[in-house]
Design a protein around this motif. Sequence first.
Motif, short mmCIF file in Angstrom:
data_model
loop_
_atom_site.label_atom_id
_atom_site.label_comp_id
_atom_site.label_asym_id
_atom_site.label_seq_id
_atom_site.Cartn_x
_atom_site.Cartn_y
_atom_site.Cartn_z
N PHE A 200 -2.48 2.75 11.19
CA PHE A 200 -3.87 2.97 10.82
C PHE A 200 -4.52 1.66 10.36
O PHE A 200 -5.59 1.28 10.85
CB PHE A 200 -3.95 4.02 9.71
N TYR A 201 -3.89 0.98 9.42
CA TYR A 201 -4.46 -0.27 8.90
C TYR A 201 -4.50 -1.37 9.98
O TYR A 201 -5.48 -2.12 10.08
CB TYR A 201 -3.64 -0.77 7.71
N ASN B 259 -7.09 -5.03 11.98
CA ASN B 259 -6.40 -6.09 12.72
C ASN B 259 -5.45 -6.86 11.80
O ASN B 259 -5.38 -8.10 11.82
CB ASN B 259 -7.40 -7.06 13.37
N THR B 260 -4.75 -6.12 10.96
CA THR B 260 -3.79 -6.71 10.03
C THR B 260 -2.40 -6.64 10.64
O THR B 260 -2.22 -6.25 11.78
CB THR B 260 -3.82 -5.93 8.69
N ASN B 261 -1.40 -7.01 9.83
CA ASN B 261 -0.01 -6.97 10.31
C ASN B 261 0.87 -6.31 9.25
O ASN B 261 1.79 -6.92 8.72
CB ASN B 261 0.47 -8.39 10.62
N SER C 47 0.85 -1.19 0.00
CA SER C 47 0.00 0.00 0.00
C SER C 47 0.89 1.24 0.00
O SER C 47 1.53 1.55 1.00
CB SER C 47 -0.92 0.00 1.22
N HIS C 48 0.91 1.95 -1.12
CA HIS C 48 1.77 3.13 -1.25
C HIS C 48 1.21 4.34 -0.53
O HIS C 48 1.91 5.32 -0.31
CB HIS C 48 1.96 3.50 -2.72
N GLU C 49 -0.07 4.27 -0.18
CA GLU C 49 -0.74 5.40 0.47
C GLU C 49 -2.05 4.92 1.07
O GLU C 49 -2.43 3.75 0.92
CB GLU C 49 -1.01 6.51 -0.56
N LEU C 50 -2.73 5.81 1.78
CA LEU C 50 -4.10 5.52 2.23
C LEU C 50 -5.03 5.82 1.06
O LEU C 50 -5.54 6.93 0.91
CB LEU C 50 -4.47 6.39 3.44
#
Length: 360
Positions: free
Chosen positions: A154-155, A160-162, A110-113
């Motif tokens: 944020f993610y 609940n990711t890593n 993910s390069h950005e939100l």
Amino acid sequence: MKRIIVSVTNDLSTDQRVDKVCNTLHENNFNVLLVGRKLSNSFKLDRKYNTKRINLLFNTGFLFYAEYNFRLFFLLLFSKKDILLSNDLDTLLANFLVSKIQRKKLVYDSHELFTEVPELLDKPFVKSVWLKLENWILPKLKNCYTVCQSIADFYNTKYNTNFKVIRNLPNKKTIKKGLIPFSTKNKKIILYQGAVNVGRGLELMIDVMANLENYIFIIIGSGDISEDLKNKTIKEKLNNKVKFLGKLTPQELHKITPLADLGISLEEDLGLNYRYALPNKIFDYIQAEVPILVSNLPEMKRVVLDYNIGKIAEKRTPKKLANQIEKLVIKDFSSELKKAKEILIWKSEEEKLLTIFKNN
């Protein structure tokens, strides 16, 4: 040798982050295919790894994203691969579906939100579609990384990711100075390089130039507001102070950046995507040993303060910003810049990156 298909929606020529990732994978015995799209003005590519550009009927809006993911899906489905690398949300659907159908490992960068970009602020329906896609897929991802700690946090909190952090640091560069196609004699050069879009502080900088003597502001890049900025420059009679060089190759840019006396990254706080931004150009300025003026936003502010290689914009008004620039350019940051450029390089991120691709 494991085969990786890397996908983006751009035309491959100026995406330095993806190029660095592909080179690292290639140099570590992965067989890499990078897939993007072909535009009428796309530069010719000369890469160590394999590339493929897709010709599309549509190049903007919903039909572009729909066509690209449709065609990408079938390309991925019928190509040999062990790992899929999706860059940003606009390539994720095709990659996710193929990874599930064929039980292939999926890595997400993910390069950005993506759902917080300023371009979506006044498009609630479009934003809701991307958010639904994000809400559906991101919690299911096991191997993902992003460009800075703020976005990772944020993610990880929301889904609940890593997410790991792989900063978009440049390769170490030796300084090679080129020529600017107009006279800059006895003038200080302020440089902006990157996308020429809403929220980059470019309108403000043009207003700043009306308050500076013996300075030239050079804008390198292209984007949605390029023509608006050119018209503003003409209207304000600043043609002799504001120059547009358009989109350059990374090689051309590498020779222009060191000529600057100051590099700017004055993104506005237009939502979370800009608030958490850590633009590539900051690190390119550092490699060129050019001091930086940045917005008072957490990620870019942290780099400037940690390495003392510039200043944070105090006030976003033309006269006060002009005054700060005049004080900044007479300071000597050369020693700090030389130290920072030895540390903030892609090599320091490679081991973390390879760990993601080598795990099961």
